[in-house]
Structure formats: C-alpha cells, structure tokens
Write an enzyme that holds these catalytic residues in place. Structure first.
Site, PDB file in Angstrom:
ATOM      1  CG  ASP A 129      -2.572  15.848 -22.347  1.00 44.92           C
ATOM      2  OD1 ASP A 129      -1.958  14.767 -22.241  1.00 44.92           O
ATOM      3  OD2 ASP A 129      -3.798  15.912 -22.547  1.00 44.92           O
ATOM      4  NE  ARG A 172     -14.008  11.969 -30.654  1.00 42.88           N
ATOM      5  CZ  ARG A 172     -13.750  11.877 -29.340  1.00 42.88           C
ATOM      6  NH1 ARG A 172     -12.539  11.953 -28.885  1.00 42.88           N
ATOM      7  NH2 ARG A 172     -14.706  11.732 -28.458  1.00 42.88           N
ATOM      8  CG  PHE A 225      -8.932  15.084 -24.869  1.00 43.99           C
ATOM      9  CD1 PHE A 225      -9.146  14.514 -26.115  1.00 43.99           C
ATOM     10  CD2 PHE A 225      -9.221  14.317 -23.743  1.00 43.99           C
ATOM     11  CE1 PHE A 225      -9.641  13.222 -26.231  1.00 43.99           C
ATOM     12  CE2 PHE A 225      -9.704  13.021 -23.857  1.00 43.99           C
ATOM     13  CZ  PHE A 225      -9.918  12.479 -25.103  1.00 43.99           C
ATOM     14  CB  THR A 226     -13.823  15.185 -24.525  1.00 50.82           C
ATOM     15  OG1 THR A 226     -12.990  14.040 -24.341  1.00 50.82           O
ATOM     16  CG2 THR A 226     -14.264  15.262 -25.970  1.00 50.82           C
ATOM     17  CG  PHE A 257     -19.449  11.288 -26.957  1.00 52.38           C
ATOM     18  CD1 PHE A 257     -19.530  12.436 -26.185  1.00 52.38           C
ATOM     19  CD2 PHE A 257     -18.378  10.431 -26.762  1.00 52.38           C
ATOM     20  CE1 PHE A 257     -18.569  12.719 -25.229  1.00 52.38           C
ATOM     21  CE2 PHE A 257     -17.404  10.714 -25.817  1.00 52.38           C
ATOM     22  CZ  PHE A 257     -17.507  11.858 -25.037  1.00 52.38           C
ATOM     23  CE1 TYR A 286      -4.093   1.963   0.746  1.00 51.44           C
ATOM     24  CE2 TYR A 286      -2.530   3.324   1.949  1.00 51.44           C
ATOM     25  CZ  TYR A 286      -3.775   3.156   1.376  1.00 51.44           C
ATOM     26  OH  TYR A 286      -4.691   4.165   1.416  1.00 51.44           O
ATOM     27  CE  LYS A 292      -5.383   8.475 -25.675  1.00 52.75           C
ATOM     28  NZ  LYS A 292      -5.889   8.703 -27.000  1.00 52.75           N
TER      29      LYS A 292
HETATM   30  N1  F0G Z   1      -5.400  13.866 -22.893  1.00 54.98           N
HETATM   31  C1  F0G Z   1      -5.392  13.357 -24.139  1.00 54.98           C
HETATM   32  C2  F0G Z   1      -4.617  14.049 -25.208  1.00 54.98           C
HETATM   33  C3  F0G Z   1      -6.094  12.165 -24.406  1.00 54.98           C
HETATM   34  O1  F0G Z   1      -6.061  11.657 -25.639  1.00 54.98           O
HETATM   35  C4  F0G Z   1      -6.803  11.532 -23.367  1.00 54.98           C
HETATM   36  C5  F0G Z   1      -7.590  10.325 -23.614  1.00 54.98           C
HETATM   37  C6  F0G Z   1      -6.774  12.109 -22.079  1.00 54.98           C
HETATM   38  C7  F0G Z   1      -6.057  13.279 -21.884  1.00 54.98           C
HETATM   39  C8  F0G Z   1      -7.500  11.477 -20.921  1.00 54.98           C
HETATM   40  O2  F0G Z   1      -6.827  10.337 -20.518  1.00 54.98           O
HETATM   41  O3  F0G Z   1      -8.478   8.482 -20.953  1.00 54.98           O
HETATM   42  O4  F0G Z   1      -6.502   8.156 -19.433  1.00 54.98           O
HETATM   43  O5  F0G Z   1      -8.406   9.569 -18.749  1.00 54.98           O
HETATM   44  N2  F0G Z   1      -7.964   9.927 -24.757  1.00 54.98           N
HETATM   45  C9  F0G Z   1      -8.742   8.720 -25.016  1.00 54.98           C
HETATM   46  C10 F0G Z   1      -9.057   8.590 -26.485  1.00 54.98           C
HETATM   47  C11 F0G Z   1      -9.966   8.596 -24.180  1.00 54.98           C
HETATM   48  O6  F0G Z   1      -9.788   7.633 -26.850  1.00 54.98           O
HETATM   49  O7  F0G Z   1      -8.586   9.371 -27.304  1.00 54.98           O
HETATM   50  P1  F0G Z   1      -7.591   9.068 -19.891  1.00 54.98           P
END
Ligand code: F0G
Length: 481
Positions: free
Chosen positions: A222, A388, A132-133, A454, A80, A265
């Site tokens: 990022d 998208r 990013f979303t 979505f 832990y 990623k």
């Molecule tokens: N920043 C970028 C540039 C991303 O592409 C993503 C995730 C995140 C932040 C968030 O990271 O998913 O680990 O919480 N992209 C995924 C995609 C969801 O399908 O493009 P996460």
C-alpha cells in the site's frame, strides 16, 4: 523544503515554493465555534467548512498542486478508451516502479476492493504491519481476517525508534510457517496511517518480502503514504543514505508483486490504482475494473486528475517536495513537546498526533477521550482534527464497546497547504487548551449508526464543558478570535 539554521541557532523548515493561488479562510468567534460543534453533533466530520479555520482532518485529496500539475491538467486527453493521458500515467509508473501493467481505480479503497475480491476468501488470513480502516473492511467483508504484525514499538506512543512501522519479522515467519496455505498475500503499509504516520525501513521491507516469497505468498504494497516513507528512509536509514529516491523506490517496488495507492495522497491529486509486474496477476484482476470503476483507461478517474498525478509522481522523486510534510510535522510536534503537550513520537508523516489518554486522563475511555479532544481543539482554535480512538472502532457483536488500543487526535498537515504561522497558531491554541485541560469532559452518543459511526454518528457532551472552555477562552483572550 529544506531545514535551515537561523543565526540565532533556531532551526526551521524553509519553504522552497511560493504560494500563487489562495483560498480565503474564516476564523469565527469562540461562541460560534461552540454552537457549530453542537450543530455537528460533536463530530468533526459533520462540521461545515465555513466554520473551520485550519482543516487538519486529513491529507487526502487536499494537498496543494504545483504549477506543473495544473498545466498538465490542460492537456488531458478526454477519451473513453485509449486516452493518451492513461499512457502517460502508465509510463510514469513503469519508469518509477518498473511495473508493466496498471489498473486505474477511482481511489485507494477501490483498489483494495479489487485486490480483496480477487484474492480473499472465507478463512483467508492477510498479514500486515498494521491495518487501515478501509483495507480491513474489504478483507473482513469477504470472510478474511487481518493479522497485525507491527513491532512492539509500533503501538508505543512515545518511542525513539525511527521505524515504528516495521514488521516483527519473527512473528511474520512463525505465521507464514504455520498458515501459509491460508495466506493469499501479505500487505505492507509504507508508511502507516493509524499508528501515527510511522515508516518502515528499506531493510525491513526487503526482509519481510523475502520471507513471504519463501513461502510462496504474494507481496502487496500500500503505497498511499510512500512519499513520507521515502523521506524517512533517505534521512533515517544509514544504509540508504547514498541511494537516490528513485533507487529506493525501485528497490521497494522490485520486491512487490502488487503495488496499489490512493492518488489522493501519493501523487498529490485524486484517484488511485494498482501497478503490477506480472501479466497473469494483471489478467486475474482486470475484469473487475470496467465492472466497478470504469473503462480500463480511466477507471473512474477524471483524466485531468490522472494527468496531474503523473506529474505529481515525478515530483515525488524530489526531496524538496516530499520533505515539506515531515519537516512541518516535526516542527509542530517538537513545539508541542516543548510546551509539555503529550504527542506521538518520533514525529512521522501525515500529521501530528495528540495522545488524548494523557492529555485528559480524567475522561474515561467509555466517554471517548479522543473525540472529546477533537471537539475541544476545534473550540479552542477553529482547528478540525480527526478522532482516531474508540469512536473509530465498531462495537462487538454483543453490542459492547470495543475500546481502542490508543486514543489519538490526528492533526493532518496536507502537503504545502499551511504556513508556519498557521502551525504556530495551532500549537499556541493546543498548548492553551492543555493548560485548561481539566475543563474538558466526555461525550455520549445520541445517534449511533451501526457501521461507520465515526462518519455519521452524533454525540453530546456529558456536562456543559464546552461552555466552560468558551468562558475560559474569553477570560484569557478578551475580544480576540
Ligand atoms: N491506504 C492508506 C494507508 C490510506 O491512508 C488510505 C486513505 C487508503 C488506503 C484509502 O484510500 O481514501 O483514496 O480510498 N486514507 C484517508 C485518510 C482516508 O484520511 O487517512 P482512499
């Protein structure tokens, strides 16, 4: 991966790895594909994996791991607090980024939550090349706004600009001059996601950071798609040609105050975190980790994933490893262009992006061309992509539709997962569909959640166009799947 030339002159990306573990795939008949798409409410997020042949939804958490990563998972230290695995991961990040501190988080958006909760207040402005979303959601939830400053080329579908993700430095300087008091940090997304995996140049990253620092504004990277961006800097930027990947990484990291990433990623595993140079900044964010993620030495991640991530980060410094994604994407994009299919150019990282606006110009934006194309590509080949476009936007406060700037279908190429014959298959089915594009119609919502529609929303075709594609497929392919 290296690009080699056949004796015939053809250039192809050649795998510098071999496959040692495989997963069986299903390619179900076109009749079942139409049925499955109806069951999924014409939303590729709601398809079941058993009905999918090529899952090109995302590159997140689905990249193939190396033998060394799998081996490292076996020596993970499951405690832990004070886990040796955490020390190994932190040491690797220190070696690559030169950062002294690391805050673990369960994935990229959790890191975004911690940074936003620490720095964003009502009225804050966060400049970035592109949103990013999940990033935008965290900033707006806290009363901040996002200011997008990507160069004009960035949102042009067809371009020859090698660094479409670059900041418009003049607009950045103007904004900082006027509003720096309301700007706690600027965010650099290298590489970008929503505009087609397009990179920034090393010089643009350095200049943008210098501008921010001149106005006393923190810089946040990022780094989720950094591996692709490193490849593009190394291969497309003259001034970086003689730098090693380690040197490029360090040049970028040295300009940042905070570096966060999705380990789904970057590092070819699952998880995420925040690397920091300065103790004061680290202490400001630290207490949010045990509160929302987990203790400071795992942050919600499995130690096995952390161990795999440490090795994956090291492998990111190997051109043979990080070139695989971009070279496959380039190959797929160029083959589609040769067949006249409209795509985002130049090819970027993450995936190949189809331009639904030009693919099916007869489908009005209010009937969701990118969503329609996602459904049609699945029916044509059992291939799952991600919409998208307008479906991925949220309605305005008055309930009216917010039409997206671009209508894209993203076909992600998770790293080292697909073979070239699978890419060729995808190109063939998409090109066939393009020849039959007049058959594709629009969609309308039958169940529309008020947020993140979505993910969960259900739609239906406005006419029996899915059956028309099925019929044409049988006419042209006979009994074939
Ligand atoms: N920043 C970028 C540039 C991303 O592409 C993503 C995730 C995140 C932040 C968030 O990271 O998913 O680990 O919480 N992209 C995924 C995609 C969801 O399908 O493009 P996460």
């Amino acid at each position: 991966m290296s690009e080699i030339r056949f004796f015939s002159g053809e250039r192809i990306p050649l795998e510098l790895h071999k496959v040692r573990v495989v997963q069986k795939l299903n390619l179900v008949p076109v009749e079942r594909r139409v049925e499955a798409m109806r069951e999924a409410g014409c939303n590729t997020f709601l398809l079941k994996n058993k009905d999918i042949y090529l899952d090109m939804l995302t590159d997140s958490g689905v990249n193939a791991m190396s033998d060394r990563q799998m081996a490292a998972m076996m020596v993970a230290d499951d405690s832990y607090a004070g886990s040796a695995t955490f020390t190994r991961l932190t040491d690797k990040l220190t070696e690559l980024f030169g950062t002294e501190y690391f805050l673990p988080a369960h994935q990229g958006r959790a890191a975004e939550n911690i940074i936003a909760m620490t720095y964003v207040k009502p009225g804050s402005i966060i400049p970035m090349n592109y949103h990013f979303t999940t990033t935008k959601a965290h900033i707006t939830r806290l009363g901040g706004t996002v200011e997008e400053l990507v160069s004009d080329e960035g949102v042009r579908i067809e371009s020859s600009d090698p660094f479409k993700g670059n900041f418009d430095l003049e607009r950045l300087e103007d904004l900082l001059k006027k509003e720096h008091g309301r700007i706690p940090f600027m965010r650099i997304e290298a590489g970008t996601n929503l505009i087609g995996g397009q990179p920034l140049s090393l010089s643009n990253i350095e200049e943008a950071s210098d501008i921010a620092h001149r106005y006393g504004v923190l810089t946040v990277l990022d780094a989720s798609l950094l591996q692709d961006n490193l490849y593009f800097i190394k291969t497309r930027e003259e001034a970086a040609r003689d730098l090693s990947l380690r040197e490029i990484t360090r040049r970028i990291a040295d300009k940042m105050d905070i570096i966060y990433f999705s380990g789904r990623k970057l590092g070819f595993a699952r998880g995420g975190g925040i690397s920091i140079h300065d103790e004061e900044i680290y202490l400001k964010m630290r207490e949010l980790v045990p509160m929302f993620e987990g203790f400071l030495t795992y942050g919600g991640m499995s130690v096995r994933e952390m161990e795999a991530m440490a090795v994956g980060l090291e492998e990111t410094m190997d051109m043979d490893v990080i070139s695989q994604g971009p070279l496959f994407i380039e190959c797929m994009t160029n083959e589609l262009i040769a067949k006249g299919v409209p795509v985002v150019t130049p090819p970027g990282g993450l995936g190949c992006h189809l331009d639904a606006t030009r693919f099916i110009p007869h489908v009005r934006q209010e009937e969701y061309p990118a969503g329609s194309l996602a459904a049609a590509v699945y029916i044509a080949g059992g291939i799952r992509g991600m919409e998208r476009g307008t479906i991925s936007e949220q309605r305005e406060a008055d309930g009216s539709e917010h039409l997206a700037a671009v209508e894209l279908l993203r076909l992600a190429l998770p790293r080292r997962v697909f073979t070239l014959s699978q890419v060729k298959y995808a190109v063939d089915r998409i090109a066939w569909l393009y020849g039959n594009r007049d058959l594709i119609g629009g969609l309308r919502f039958i169940e529309e959640p008020s947020s993140l529609r979505f993910f969960f929303g259900r739609l239906e075709p406005v006419s029996p166009w899915m059956e028309r594609i099925e019929k044409a497929f049988r006419r042209d392919f006979g009994d074939s799947l």
